[in-house]
Scaffold this motif. Structure first.
Motif, PDB file in Angstrom:
ATOM      1  N   UNK A   1       0.791  -1.226   0.000  1.00  0.00           N
ATOM      2  CA  UNK A   1       0.000   0.000   0.000  1.00  0.00           C
ATOM      3  C   UNK A   1       0.817   1.267   0.000  1.00  0.00           C
ATOM      4  N   UNK A   2       2.013   1.208  -0.589  1.00  0.00           N
ATOM      5  CA  UNK A   2       2.822   2.411  -0.717  1.00  0.00           C
ATOM      6  C   UNK A   2       2.360   3.257  -1.891  1.00  0.00           C
ATOM      7  N   UNK A   3       3.192   4.184  -2.365  1.00  0.00           N
ATOM      8  CA  UNK A   3       2.791   5.029  -3.497  1.00  0.00           C
ATOM      9  C   UNK A   3       2.370   4.229  -4.721  1.00  0.00           C
ATOM     10  N   UNK A   4       3.147   3.203  -5.084  1.00  0.00           N
ATOM     11  CA  UNK A   4       2.816   2.413  -6.268  1.00  0.00           C
ATOM     12  C   UNK A   4       1.524   1.640  -6.071  1.00  0.00           C
ATOM     13  N   UNK A   5       1.369   0.999  -4.908  1.00  0.00           N
ATOM     14  CA  UNK A   5       0.173   0.216  -4.659  1.00  0.00           C
ATOM     15  C   UNK A   5      -1.082   1.059  -4.573  1.00  0.00           C
ATOM     16  N   UNK A   6      -0.969   2.226  -3.941  1.00  0.00           N
ATOM     17  CA  UNK A   6      -2.114   3.127  -3.844  1.00  0.00           C
ATOM     18  C   UNK A   6      -2.586   3.542  -5.235  1.00  0.00           C
ATOM     19  N   UNK A   7      -1.645   3.962  -6.072  1.00  0.00           N
ATOM     20  CA  UNK A   7      -2.008   4.379  -7.428  1.00  0.00           C
ATOM     21  C   UNK A   7      -2.549   3.210  -8.240  1.00  0.00           C
ATOM     22  N   UNK A   8      -1.949   2.033  -8.070  1.00  0.00           N
ATOM     23  CA  UNK A   8      -2.404   0.860  -8.827  1.00  0.00           C
ATOM     24  C   UNK A   8      -3.834   0.492  -8.465  1.00  0.00           C
ATOM     25  N   UNK A   9      -4.146   0.532  -7.174  1.00  0.00           N
ATOM     26  CA  UNK A   9      -5.487   0.146  -6.737  1.00  0.00           C
ATOM     27  C   UNK A   9      -6.544   1.101  -7.286  1.00  0.00           C
ATOM     28  N   UNK A  10      -6.263   2.392  -7.246  1.00  0.00           N
ATOM     29  CA  UNK A  10      -7.213   3.379  -7.771  1.00  0.00           C
ATOM     30  C   UNK A  10      -7.391   3.196  -9.269  1.00  0.00           C
ATOM     31  N   UNK A  11      -6.283   3.014  -9.993  1.00  0.00           N
ATOM     32  CA  UNK A  11      -6.354   2.882 -11.447  1.00  0.00           C
ATOM     33  C   UNK A  11      -7.171   1.669 -11.853  1.00  0.00           C
ATOM     34  N   UNK A  12      -6.941   0.538 -11.203  1.00  0.00           N
ATOM     35  CA  UNK A  12      -7.683  -0.670 -11.546  1.00  0.00           C
ATOM     36  C   UNK A  12      -9.156  -0.538 -11.184  1.00  0.00           C
ATOM     37  N   UNK A  13      -9.438   0.081 -10.048  1.00  0.00           N
ATOM     38  CA  UNK A  13     -10.829   0.246  -9.628  1.00  0.00           C
ATOM     39  C   UNK A  13     -11.589   1.159 -10.581  1.00  0.00           C
ATOM     40  N   UNK A  14     -10.936   2.178 -11.115  1.00  0.00           N
ATOM     41  CA  UNK A  14     -11.592   3.093 -12.039  1.00  0.00           C
ATOM     42  C   UNK A  14     -11.919   2.444 -13.378  1.00  0.00           C
ATOM     43  N   UNK A  15     -11.418   1.238 -13.574  1.00  0.00           N
ATOM     44  CA  UNK A  15     -11.794   0.458 -14.751  1.00  0.00           C
ATOM     45  C   UNK A  15     -12.943  -0.497 -14.439  1.00  0.00           C
ATOM     46  N   UNK A  16     -13.530  -0.365 -13.268  1.00  0.00           N
ATOM     47  CA  UNK A  16     -14.691  -1.159 -12.917  1.00  0.00           C
ATOM     48  C   UNK A  16     -14.389  -2.514 -12.318  1.00  0.00           C
ATOM     49  N   UNK A  17     -13.122  -2.781 -11.998  1.00  0.00           N
ATOM     50  CA  UNK A  17     -12.760  -4.084 -11.449  1.00  0.00           C
ATOM     51  C   UNK A  17     -12.894  -4.101  -9.924  1.00  0.00           C
ATOM     52  N   UNK A  18     -13.175  -5.281  -9.387  1.00  0.00           N
ATOM     53  CA  UNK A  18     -13.086  -5.467  -7.938  1.00  0.00           C
ATOM     54  C   UNK A  18     -11.604  -5.458  -7.566  1.00  0.00           C
ATOM     55  N   UNK A  19     -11.250  -4.639  -6.589  1.00  0.00           N
ATOM     56  CA  UNK A  19      -9.838  -4.477  -6.232  1.00  0.00           C
ATOM     57  C   UNK A  19      -9.686  -4.633  -4.729  1.00  0.00           C
TER      58      UNK A  19
END
Length: 488
Positions: free
Chosen positions: A67-85
């Motif tokens: 859940x660092x900078x990379x993980x935080x950004x990755x989770x938001x990006x994937x979620x904004x594509x409609x995926x369960x994250x």
């Protein structure tokens, strides 16, 4: 003794060794070397655990580990594509080294002309910080070479090579809060206090991960996994290939091979300190030299997000591994001893520090490099020095100096050579050591994390391996999410 008294009177807490010859320090405050017990000898004994069934905690589309900078950004990006994250983080907060590690200086996000080349989710997080939680030049100054502005912002780490940049100091607690609010608001499942200990490798495809928490050992199954651990833990656990030693690249002894616990103090007058440095450089040089003579080490104080807060990003310790628990334990203890030695010296000797007290020692160790991915196409200094722009570019980094153009980050640097079902983002993307020196910084981790999360979201949605997605679609989605990319 209550905590405020401890912080204001280090001698009473640590013993009279600071200036008195007892406790953790020798007479005069000089560092007397590590006092922690010698590391235990390597054990050759083993035990056998009985086989057991592991409960599946949940199934998700995209699992982000870290859940660092990379993980935080990755989770938001994937979620904004409609995926369960779902994001799994071993500490009790999000933000990683930029928050819990007190890397509160956010390195350059603009190029030498002032264009914000690292944008997207990282910039969104900064823009969400409340007033008073960020100190840095406004957009009208990015790229300025005006001497007065450069001089002012250089003292606050926001001007480099005679150019003002977007490179603010931030309040780490507000970054944690803002990160939490962003992820929860987007609908990301957040699991804190959970440490991933094994990858689920199904014949070369990563299908999820096993984590441990107060509830014991559990599994999360996922269509795609993002390794944003910083240490490439998922790839390593799955048997993927990686590089561990920057010294093999001819860069031994550099800052990448140092680790430390950073710390902040308050009760300081940093305007007075900066004026002292500016107006009497000879006295400042003599003071710092005296510190090195008395203590055997001295680190540079930097003004934080407020003029009454100072951050020390060291002292950096070399010869230790961020993957060795004995080393990590030793560095934690020694870093705190050195913090107290600094406090004693600066209170006595440094203008503006007379009433300083310890605000926080970083809860997370400052580790710069452990493992780097052996990827499909590692980033190399030869490529970016030559101005290579990759056709699968998923991000752009500022260059180290005006001699070089902005740096193209290829998607292939986020993909393992062989493993499927996993993509990486963060300081461990595939690169040579010289490139990792800047790709490990917080903005670059936001950038590669957003790219990894977007790729994972597209792959999960289409039922494809991350390496099989359409790069044009990936680049288009990144642009829609605010990322900066060079034109084709």
């Amino acid at each position: 003794m209550d905590e405020p008294q401890r912080e204001r009177d280090p001698e009473s807490y640590f013993g009279a060794g600071i200036g008195g010859g007892r406790g953790l320090f020798t007479t005069g405050g000089a560092w007397s070397g590590p006092r922690s017990p010698a590391p235990a000898p390597p054990s050759v004994a083993t035990i056998t655990e009985p086989a057991r069934e592991i409960p599946v905690h949940e199934e998700t589309d995209v699992l982000v580990v870290g859940g660092g900078p990379a993980g935080t950004a990755a989770a938001v990006a994937a979620r904004r594509l409609g995926q369960r994250v779902t994001i799994v983080e071993r500490y009790g907060d999000l933000g990683g080294l930029s928050a819990g590690g007190l890397v509160i200086w956010i390195d350059r996000m603009t190029d030498w002309e002032g264009t914000p080349v690292i944008a997207g989710i990282g910039a969104e997080l900064l823009d969400r910080l409340p007033e008073g939680a960020l100190a840095g030049p406004g957009p009208e100054l990015w790229g300025s070479t005006e001497p007065e502005q450069v001089a002012y912002w250089r003292e606050r780490l926001s001007a480099f090579r005679d150019t003002v940049c977007r490179s603010p100091m931030i309040d780490p607690e507000w970054l944690k809060i803002t990160s939490h609010e962003l992820l929860v608001g987007e609908g990301v499942r957040v699991l804190l206090h959970s440490w991933v200990v094994a990858a689920i490798n199904d014949q070369g495809t990563v299908r999820g991960a096993i984590f441990e928490s107060k509830q014991g050992r559990r599994a999360i199954l996922a269509k795609v996994v993002v390794d944003a651990t910083g240490d490439l833990d998922v790839i390593a656990q799955a048997g993927g290939a990686f590089v561990t030693d920057a010294e093999k690249d001819g860069t031994g002894g550099n800052v990448q091979h140092t680790i430390n616990t950073a710390f902040t103090w308050t009760g300081v007058d940093m305007r007075r300190w900066l004026a002292f440095k500016r107006e009497d450089p000879a006295a400042h040089h003599e003071l710092m030299s005296r510190g090195r003579e008395l203590l055997g080490f001295v680190d540079t104080p930097h003004v934080g997000w407020r003029d009454d807060v100072v951050v020390f990003m060291g002292p950096r310790l070399s010869g230790y591994s961020g993957l060795d628990v004995e080393h990590l334990s030793t560095v934690e203890l020694e870093s705190r001893r050195r913090m107290v030695a600094h406090l004693d010296f600066f209170r006595k000797e440094a203008p503006g520090f007379e009433n300083a007290w310890i605000m926080l020692a970083a809860p997370q160790m400052g580790v710069r490099m452990t493992r780097r991915l052996t990827g499909v196409l590692p980033m190399t200094s030869a490529d970016w020095k030559a101005g290579v722009r990759h056709p699968d570019e998923v991000g752009v980094s500022p260059s180290p100096s005006q001699k070089f153009p902005t740096i193209s980050v290829p998607y292939r640097a986020l993909l393992p050579e062989r493993l499927d079902g996993v993509v990486v983002g963060g300081r461990h993307v595939a690169s040579d050591a010289a490139t990792q020196a800047f790709m490990r910084e917080i903005p670059q981790c936001w950038m590669t994390g957003q790219a990894a999360g977007t790729a994972a979201g597209l792959a999960a949605g289409a039922g494809l391996a991350p390496r099989a997605i359409d790069v044009g679609e990936l680049r288009g989605e990144l642009r829609r999410q605010g990322a900066f990319l060079h034109e084709p």
